[in-house]
Design a protein around this motif. Structure first.
Motif, short mmCIF file in Angstrom:
data_model
loop_
_atom_site.label_atom_id
_atom_site.label_comp_id
_atom_site.label_asym_id
_atom_site.label_seq_id
_atom_site.Cartn_x
_atom_site.Cartn_y
_atom_site.Cartn_z
N ALA A 69 -4.58 46.60 -53.74
CA ALA A 69 -5.32 48.02 -54.09
C ALA A 69 -4.24 48.96 -54.39
O ALA A 69 -3.15 49.04 -53.79
CB ALA A 69 -6.06 48.30 -52.87
N THR A 70 -4.55 50.05 -55.03
CA THR A 70 -3.95 51.33 -55.38
C THR A 70 -4.75 52.42 -54.91
O THR A 70 -5.89 52.51 -55.64
CB THR A 70 -3.06 51.47 -56.76
N VAL A 71 -4.32 53.71 -54.18
CA VAL A 71 -5.14 54.78 -53.93
C VAL A 71 -3.98 55.84 -54.34
O VAL A 71 -3.28 55.88 -53.28
CB VAL A 71 -5.68 54.58 -52.45
N GLY A 72 -3.97 56.37 -55.40
CA GLY A 72 -3.23 57.44 -55.99
C GLY A 72 -1.83 56.67 -55.73
O GLY A 72 -1.73 55.63 -56.80
N GLN A 124 -7.11 53.79 -44.99
CA GLN A 124 -5.74 54.01 -44.66
C GLN A 124 -4.84 54.63 -45.78
O GLN A 124 -4.05 55.73 -45.74
CB GLN A 124 -5.08 52.82 -43.98
N ALA A 125 -4.89 53.87 -46.69
CA ALA A 125 -4.13 54.08 -48.01
C ALA A 125 -4.65 55.67 -48.62
O ALA A 125 -3.45 56.57 -49.11
CB ALA A 125 -4.11 53.39 -49.01
N ALA A 126 -5.57 56.06 -48.54
CA ALA A 126 -6.18 57.45 -48.91
C ALA A 126 -5.40 58.44 -47.86
O ALA A 126 -5.08 59.59 -48.35
CB ALA A 126 -7.63 57.54 -48.81
N ILE A 127 -5.51 58.20 -46.67
CA ILE A 127 -5.06 59.34 -45.62
C ILE A 127 -3.47 59.34 -45.95
O ILE A 127 -3.10 60.32 -46.06
CB ILE A 127 -5.44 58.94 -44.33
N ASN A 128 -2.85 58.28 -46.22
CA ASN A 128 -1.25 58.16 -46.29
C ASN A 128 -0.94 58.92 -47.60
O ASN A 128 0.01 59.83 -47.66
CB ASN A 128 -0.88 56.67 -46.42
N ALA A 129 -1.80 58.93 -48.66
CA ALA A 129 -1.30 59.42 -50.05
C ALA A 129 -1.53 60.95 -49.65
O ALA A 129 -0.83 61.64 -50.15
CB ALA A 129 -2.65 59.25 -51.05
N GLN A 130 -2.83 61.39 -49.01
CA GLN A 130 -2.64 62.76 -48.87
C GLN A 130 -1.80 63.36 -47.84
O GLN A 130 -1.16 64.32 -48.12
CB GLN A 130 -4.13 63.12 -48.27
N ASP A 157 -7.61 57.90 -57.62
CA ASP A 157 -7.99 56.93 -58.61
C ASP A 157 -7.79 55.79 -57.53
O ASP A 157 -6.62 55.17 -57.28
CB ASP A 157 -7.08 56.73 -59.63
N VAL A 158 -9.00 54.89 -57.27
CA VAL A 158 -8.87 53.70 -56.74
C VAL A 158 -9.01 52.63 -57.19
O VAL A 158 -10.25 52.44 -57.87
CB VAL A 158 -10.12 53.91 -55.35
N ARG A 159 -8.01 51.77 -57.35
CA ARG A 159 -8.20 50.25 -58.03
C ARG A 159 -8.00 49.14 -57.08
O ARG A 159 -7.28 49.24 -56.25
CB ARG A 159 -7.16 50.56 -59.19
N ILE A 160 -8.97 48.19 -57.53
CA ILE A 160 -8.80 46.94 -56.47
C ILE A 160 -8.54 45.54 -57.57
O ILE A 160 -9.29 45.75 -58.57
CB ILE A 160 -10.12 46.73 -55.88
N ASN A 161 -7.60 44.95 -57.30
CA ASN A 161 -7.57 43.62 -57.81
C ASN A 161 -8.16 42.79 -57.35
O ASN A 161 -7.56 42.20 -56.07
CB ASN A 161 -5.92 43.15 -58.12
N THR A 162 -9.49 42.45 -57.85
CA THR A 162 -10.28 41.64 -57.11
C THR A 162 -9.94 39.96 -57.06
O THR A 162 -10.03 39.36 -55.91
CB THR A 162 -11.60 41.48 -57.78
N GLN A 163 -8.79 39.44 -58.15
CA GLN A 163 -8.32 38.28 -58.01
C GLN A 163 -7.47 38.18 -56.65
O GLN A 163 -7.27 36.99 -55.86
CB GLN A 163 -7.57 37.94 -59.14
N LEU A 164 -6.43 39.33 -56.78
CA LEU A 164 -5.62 39.25 -55.51
C LEU A 164 -6.30 39.68 -54.21
O LEU A 164 -5.80 38.75 -52.82
CB LEU A 164 -4.49 40.10 -55.71
N ARG A 165 -7.32 40.19 -53.91
CA ARG A 165 -8.20 40.62 -53.14
C ARG A 165 -8.70 39.25 -52.47
O ARG A 165 -8.47 38.88 -51.12
CB ARG A 165 -9.10 41.53 -53.22
N ASP A 166 -9.29 38.65 -53.41
CA ASP A 166 -10.31 36.94 -52.73
C ASP A 166 -9.12 36.38 -52.28
O ASP A 166 -9.29 35.55 -51.42
CB ASP A 166 -10.77 36.48 -53.96
N ALA A 167 -7.89 36.17 -53.04
CA ALA A 167 -6.83 35.37 -52.52
C ALA A 167 -6.23 35.83 -51.14
O ALA A 167 -6.06 34.90 -50.25
CB ALA A 167 -5.29 35.22 -53.37
N ALA A 168 -6.10 37.08 -50.93
CA ALA A 168 -5.71 37.57 -49.59
C ALA A 168 -6.64 37.29 -48.54
O ALA A 168 -6.11 37.04 -47.43
CB ALA A 168 -5.14 39.16 -49.83
N LEU A 169 -7.69 37.34 -48.87
CA LEU A 169 -8.77 37.24 -47.86
C LEU A 169 -9.25 35.78 -47.60
O LEU A 169 -10.13 35.48 -47.10
CB LEU A 169 -10.25 38.10 -48.32
N GLY A 170 -8.58 34.82 -48.43
CA GLY A 170 -8.65 33.35 -48.33
C GLY A 170 -9.73 32.76 -48.87
O GLY A 170 -10.27 31.71 -48.61
#
Length: 629
Positions: free
Chosen positions: A43-46, A94-100, A611-624
């Motif tokens: 994921a990327t948040v900003g 958490q990433a959104a708060i970190n970015a701000q 701008d919030v982006r999710i890589n669904t393939q990597l997400r599903d792999a990371a979540l098992g």
């Protein structure tokens, strides 16, 4: 929802050590609609990135917490219940708060990170109560962190802490909030209930095989057996070996003396003292005499013309430049003065404060030291056995032959579920149920093959072979007859009671009293109580009370009571509002709820602004959910 977020933010190391995220309130916030996009990060948040390792580590952390409460839950089941999405929501928030926070120039210093790590109880030596680098490194290894990654996470937690504290500064809920909550919590309801017990259903008979097989098929979710595996396991675990290790008492004494001499058994002694640089011995002794007579150091400095004395505060002996002075100061007690000839001349030394922690006697720490020596010896035994085991296998020996040659016990587990429950008995296999590394190998190793030799736990190693696999299937009647029949009876009883419940509810809705209805249905009875939302009494369980607080005044409703098999038709006959006065606990809850609303609004606003982006393939792999390509 924000319970203790500010406390967590103020002490992030405590949160990290017990594996609870700083902004855990965000885990329940719905942001699934942003799961789109591509990129190398999950994921990327900003400008902020959430890595595959971040997601995987957070997921495994939450799984360990869940399995402490329910050992049978699998990662797939937890994910289907929403755990994976909650983990992603948390990390994105958490990433959104970190970015701000980063844009605002908020940062954590090296000193802050150092202070938190060195002050964490989990990283303290049991002997000296001071920071133990070995304990820190061992914790990192067990939790799957590198020092750099952990300290970067801690730095981010500190940044978010400062941002959240600033956002909540001065947040005071309006008085009306407290009054409304007080009335809500203090409200009472009088509930009259017609209780319809299971006995009223009578004898439901005994089902034949055809009936039970049909019942099992209709309820396959309850009667489907998971995949089962039979495994042969060889493991070498220092913790299993240590209790059998005999510790030499002379070595134990030597270790105690070494720890005592190096100061590891207690905090180091400290001194706060003054020293006057004097031209000769007589001047030093005169100052000592005047101190002994009660004269203040300040007046001595003025009278002698020597100037203010040098003051060293709470120092250890090694930190005193002149070790002759240091030895003398640590021989002295609080309030004592002495003339001392140091390496650079005479000094008048006066000890203002002395701290001499008591060193524990040998008997007080013998058991801990014995366990340490036994653990070290067990580690060597394991390594020796492992070397022999691998040598045997290198010469072509089977698992059984190599284990026997190395003197390692061989363990066999008959068909068991992926979460280490034995199918034949339904009992948990306690010797491996907490060993996720072993269970993962058992789940993924192909039938007839051996796993790799793998490290687990604290210095342990294992290898296993999957001897046989049974696929998931509907359980045959013979294996689940007792459970199926019990379940069938409960269902039949409940169905029969429903007819009575429906009749009683219709009569109550038509205006007939519950007492009159009870009089016409033998075996039923009416009970009445007055309760608040959180109270229960007898058959008035929380389920029934919750239903009553959702019901309208004088409007009949049905619910379950007692052990949930008892059915009821109930009526709320009176509603009494609570007082508007708040006690301290309720006032704190109102404040936390108000702060929670602020943080929720802030989090949503931040997610809308980036701008919030999710890589669904990597997400599903990371979540098992899938394998990584």
């Amino acid at each position: 929802m924000l319970s203790s977020i500010r406390n967590l933010a103020r002490s992030p190391i405590a949160v990290l050590v017990i594996i609870v995220p700083v902004v855990a309130a965000f885990a329940l916030f719905g942001i699934n609609d942003i799961f789109t996009g591509t990129g190398n990060a999950v994921a990327t948040v900003g400008s902020e990135r959430v890595t595959l390792q971040d997601v995987n580590r957070a997921m495994q952390r939450e799984m360990r917490r869940l399995q402490m409460e329910n050992p049978r839950i699998t990662q797939q089941e937890a994910d289907e219940a929403g755990l994976g999405d909650n983990v992603m929501n948390l990390l994105v928030a958490q990433a959104a708060i970190n970015a701000q926070a980063r844009e605002l120039g908020i940062a954590a210093t090296d000193d802050q990170v150092f202070e938190l790590i060195h002050g964490a109880p989990a990283f303290q030596s049991v002997f000296s109560n001071r920071f133990d680098p070995a304990a820190y490194q061992e914790w990192l290894r067990q939790e799957g962190w590198t020092a750099n990654a952990f300290e970067a996470q801690l730095r981010g937690d500190l940044r978010r802490q400062q941002f959240i504290d600033a956002a909540l500064a001065g947040a005071t809920p309006p008085a009306i909030f407290g009054e409304m909550r007080a009335r809500y919590q203090g409200e009472t309801r009088t509930i009259r209930a017609l209780l319809i017990p299971p006995a009223l259903a009578g004898d439901v008979g005994t089902p034949d095989d055809e009936t039970l097989e049909a019942f099992i098929a209709e309820n396959e979710a309850f009667f489907t057996l998971p995949e089962q595996r039979r495994i042969t396991l060889v493991r070498l675990d220092p913790q299993l070996v240590a209790p059998d290790v005999a510790v030499d008492e002379d070595e134990l004494r030597e270790l105690y003396e070494m720890r005592r001499e190096t100061g590891e058994l207690a905090d180091a002694p400290l001194r706060t003292f003054l020293q006057w640089v004097t031209p000769d011995q007589q001047t030093a002794e005169n100052i000592v005499e005047r101190l002994g007579a009660g004269e203040a150091p300040a007046s001595i400095a003025a009278a002698t013309g020597l100037g203010d004395p040098v003051r060293l505060e709470e120092v250890e002996q090694f930190a005193i430049p002149d070790q002759v002075i240091g030895r003398a100061a640590f021989e002295m007690t609080q309030g004592e003065a002495r003339a001392v000839q140091g390496r650079l001349g005479w000094r008048a030394v006066y000890v203002e404060a002395a701290t001499d922690p008591e060193i524990p006697e040998f008997e007080a720490v013998a058991d801990e030291l014995r366990a340490e020596l036994a653990g070290d010896a067990a580690d060597y035994r394991v390594l020796d056995a492992l070397a022999e085991f691998e040598d045997q296998r290198g010469r072509g020996a089977t698992l059984e032959e190599a284990a026997e040659g190395a003197g390692i016990p061989l363990e066999r587990f008959d068909f068991m579920t992926p979460d280490a429950f034995e199918i034949s008995s339904g009992a948990p296999l306690m010797s491996i149920i907490r060993e996720e590394t072993i269970l993962e190998a058992a789940r993924t190793t192909q039938e007839g093959f051996e796993s790799d030799l793998t490290q687990f736990g604290d210095g342990g190693y294992f290898i296993l072979r999957v001897d046989a696999v049974r696929g998931s299937e509907l359980a045959p009647l013979a294996d689940v007859r007792e459970q199926a029949e019990a379940f069938w009876r409960l269902r039949q009883i409940d169905d029969r009671l429903q007819d009575t419940v429906t009749e009683a509810l219709s009569r109550a809705e038509a205006g007939e009293s519950l007492d009159a209805i009870a009089a016409s249905i033998p075996g039923t009875r009416v009970e009445e109580t007055t309760l608040t939302r959180g109270q229960t009494a007898g058959p008035f369980t929380q389920t029934l009370v919750n239903a009553a607080f959702r019901a309208r005044l004088d409007t009949p409703f049905e619910a379950r009571a007692g052990d949930q098999r008892t059915r009821t038709v109930a009526i709320v006959t009176a509603i009494t509002p609570g007082s508007a006065e708040l006690d301290s606990e309720a006032r704190r809850a109102v404040t936390e709820g108000y702060e929670s609303d602020i943080v929720i609004a802030l989090e949503r606003a931040l997610l809308d602004s980036y701008d919030v982006r999710i890589n669904t393939q990597l997400r599903d792999a990371a979540l098992g959910r899938t394998e990584i390509d």
